[in-house]
Design a protein around this motif. Structure first.
Motif, short mmCIF file in Angstrom:
data_model
loop_
_atom_site.label_atom_id
_atom_site.label_comp_id
_atom_site.label_asym_id
_atom_site.label_seq_id
_atom_site.Cartn_x
_atom_site.Cartn_y
_atom_site.Cartn_z
N ASP A 31 55.33 28.98 28.95
CA ASP A 31 56.42 28.41 29.35
C ASP A 31 57.68 29.08 28.26
O ASP A 31 57.10 28.96 26.92
CB ASP A 31 56.39 27.02 29.40
N VAL A 32 58.65 29.57 28.63
CA VAL A 32 59.60 29.98 27.52
C VAL A 32 60.28 28.76 26.87
O VAL A 32 60.75 28.89 25.55
CB VAL A 32 60.70 30.74 28.08
N ASN A 91 55.87 19.78 39.64
CA ASN A 91 57.17 19.36 39.83
C ASN A 91 57.36 19.62 41.47
O ASN A 91 57.38 20.94 41.63
CB ASN A 91 58.24 19.54 38.98
N GLY A 97 61.76 17.07 40.31
CA GLY A 97 62.07 17.60 39.03
C GLY A 97 62.11 18.92 39.10
O GLY A 97 61.76 19.71 38.16
N GLU A 99 62.41 23.01 39.15
CA GLU A 99 63.70 24.04 39.13
C GLU A 99 63.28 25.31 39.48
O GLU A 99 64.45 26.15 39.88
CB GLU A 99 64.30 24.07 37.37
N VAL A 100 62.18 25.72 39.53
CA VAL A 100 61.78 27.35 40.13
C VAL A 100 60.74 27.02 41.08
O VAL A 100 60.03 26.42 41.16
CB VAL A 100 60.92 27.86 38.83
N HIS A 104 53.94 26.37 40.92
CA HIS A 104 53.45 26.43 39.39
C HIS A 104 52.99 24.92 39.02
O HIS A 104 53.39 23.84 39.28
CB HIS A 104 54.39 27.03 38.43
N HIS A 106 52.26 23.19 35.50
CA HIS A 106 52.31 23.17 34.13
C HIS A 106 51.13 22.55 33.29
O HIS A 106 50.53 21.57 33.85
CB HIS A 106 53.54 22.29 33.54
P1 AMP Z 1 59.96 23.20 36.87
O1 AMP Z 1 61.10 22.43 36.28
O2 AMP Z 1 58.82 22.42 37.06
O3 AMP Z 1 60.30 23.81 38.04
O4 AMP Z 1 59.69 24.13 35.82
C1 AMP Z 1 60.00 25.50 35.45
C2 AMP Z 1 59.63 25.95 34.29
O5 AMP Z 1 59.63 27.33 34.08
C3 AMP Z 1 60.37 25.45 32.93
O6 AMP Z 1 59.63 24.69 32.25
C4 AMP Z 1 61.07 26.56 32.24
O7 AMP Z 1 60.90 26.35 30.90
C5 AMP Z 1 60.00 27.82 32.98
N1 AMP Z 1 60.55 29.14 32.64
C6 AMP Z 1 61.70 29.25 33.35
N2 AMP Z 1 61.84 30.63 33.25
C7 AMP Z 1 60.68 31.27 32.56
C8 AMP Z 1 60.29 32.55 32.23
N3 AMP Z 1 61.10 33.52 32.43
N4 AMP Z 1 58.94 32.55 31.58
C9 AMP Z 1 58.48 31.44 31.58
N5 AMP Z 1 58.60 30.20 32.00
C10 AMP Z 1 60.04 30.04 32.48
#
Ligand code: AMP
Ligand code: ZN
Length: 117
Positions: A31-32, A91, A97, A99-100, A104, A106
């Motif tokens: 994770d970044v 999430n 919660g 965001e992407v 995925h 974590h």
């Molecule tokens: P979520 O809130 O569960 O959707 O988590 C999305 C996660 O993706 C967050 O913890 C971000 O830090 C991570 N993230 C977003 N862009 C990238 C990226 N380019 N490379 C790695 N992790 C990312």
């Protein structure tokens, strides 16, 4: 591949990532913005928006992701159970919660305190 999906772009290699694991169906990368000393994400290579879209056809894939997680957690530096361990979080949706919007998992661990969580 879904248009404008950041994780599809990572899977395709169009956006760089620090890879933890890869096979035909699954990619894991750091994770970044880590919450914990160890924090990586596991994604199916095929785009699934979230856990809200999974069905029986995904049972084997999700089973493989979850059974792989402990192995990768140790590989990435989590200490063994029970003193060590790790946290697995998925999430789902805005109120969950997420965001992407590419499914995925974590995987977080390492010595506390953590930045978050
Ligand atoms: P979520 O809130 O569960 O959707 O988590 C999305 C996660 O993706 C967050 O913890 C971000 O830090 C991570 N993230 C977003 N862009 C990238 C990226 N380019 N490379 C790695 N992790 C990312
Ligand atoms: Zn995607």
């Amino acid at each position: 591949m879904s248009d404008n999906c950041i994780f599809c772009k990572i899977v395709a290699g169009a956006i760089p990532s620090r890879k933890v694991y890869e096979d035909e169906d699954i990619l894991a990368f750091h994770d970044v913005n880590p919450w914990a000393p160890v924090h990586f994400l596991m994604v199916p290579k095929r785009h699934i928006p979230s856990m809200a879209q999974v069905g029986p056809e995904h049972a084997a894939l999700l089973g493989r992701m979850l059974t792989l997680a402990p192995q990768l957690a140790l590989q990435e530096g989590c200490r063994p159970y029970p003193e060590g361990g790790f946290r697995i979080v998925t999430n789902t949706g805005a109120e969950g919660g997420q965001e992407v919007h590419h499914l995925h998992v974590h995987v977080m661990g390492g010595p506390r305190p953590w930045a978050r969580g």
